[in-house]
Write an enzyme that holds these catalytic residues in place. Structure first.
Site, short mmCIF file in Angstrom:
data_model
loop_
_atom_site.label_atom_id
_atom_site.label_comp_id
_atom_site.label_asym_id
_atom_site.label_seq_id
_atom_site.Cartn_x
_atom_site.Cartn_y
_atom_site.Cartn_z
N CYS A 37 -39.65 35.62 -22.27
CA CYS A 37 -40.00 36.45 -23.43
C CYS A 37 -41.48 36.82 -23.42
O CYS A 37 -41.92 37.62 -24.24
CB CYS A 37 -39.65 35.74 -24.74
SG CYS A 37 -40.58 34.23 -25.01
N CYS A 66 -44.39 35.04 -30.50
CA CYS A 66 -43.63 35.67 -31.56
C CYS A 66 -44.01 35.01 -32.88
O CYS A 66 -44.67 33.97 -32.90
CB CYS A 66 -42.15 35.49 -31.29
SG CYS A 66 -41.64 33.79 -31.43
N CYS A 110 -38.59 28.90 -29.26
CA CYS A 110 -39.90 29.15 -29.87
C CYS A 110 -40.52 27.81 -30.31
O CYS A 110 -41.72 27.58 -30.11
CB CYS A 110 -39.78 30.08 -31.07
SG CYS A 110 -38.84 31.58 -30.76
FE1 FES Z 1 -40.00 33.55 -27.08
FE2 FES Z 1 -40.38 33.13 -29.70
S1 FES Z 1 -39.27 34.77 -28.72
S2 FES Z 1 -41.30 32.08 -28.04
#
Ligand code: FES
Length: 175
Positions: A37, A66, A110
């Site tokens: 991500c 995020c 996350c």
């Molecule tokens: Fe990857 Fe939150 S979407 S750390």
């Protein structure tokens, strides 16, 4: 907790995030990144002596993350204050997420990013727990750890300088 409720709690947490930024004179620092991500998080920790024990005095973080990772890091850096290294290490990602409560499956990584940054700071030489989603970056020496922004800026100028190691990466076999 409903999605709306979670979004509201995350929004509240990131409205005024706690402990954001580099911590001068930190005793430990850990950095993790997730190449899936693209989020990165660095955590600084400073200890103090309390009743004959070494406990966490302060923890701060920087994140290219995020909103959930920022919200969890904000809560986690408050929750680990006053804890010994062992106590902090025993906390799960869910515990570190505090009032955010159990996160939905797609957001669990996350909180793992925060958990692994903490682990990387407190146990820099040990193996992090296997986690498919989190890749650990080599932690810099605490004394001269640049900021995450500076680190990445430098990497972009030089075309390198920031290495991300996948936790499940296989070491090349010796010939
Ligand atoms: Fe990857 Fe939150 S979407 S750390």
């Amino acid at each position: 907790m409903s999605d709306t409720d979670l979004q509201r709690r995350i929004a509240e947490a990131i409205q005024n995030p706690k402990n954001m930024g580099e911590l001068e004179g930190a005793d430990a620092v850990g950095t993790v990144g997730n190449s899936d991500c693209g989020e990165m998080l660095r955590m600084w920790i400073k200890f103090k002596e309390e009743h004959g024990k070494k406990v966490i005095d302060r923890a701060t973080f920087q994140s290219f993350g995020c909103e959930t990772a920022i919200a969890v890091a904000s809560l986690a850096t408050e929750l680990i204050r006053g804890k010994t290294t062992e106590q902090a290490l025993s906390m799960s990602g869910e515990e570190l997420a505090g009032d955010l409560g159990p996160l939905p499956p797609m957001k669990i990584h996350c909180s793992q990013l925060v958990e692994e940054a903490l682990r990387s700071a407190l146990q820099p030489s040990s193996e992090s727990r296997p986690c498919d989603a989190v890749k650990q970056a080599t932690p810099p020496a605490p004394t001269d750890a640049p900021s995450l922004l500076g680190n990445l800026g430098q990497a972009s100028q030089t075309g390198g300088g920031f290495r991300i190691i996948m936790l499940d990466e296989k070491r090349p076999t010796e010939p």
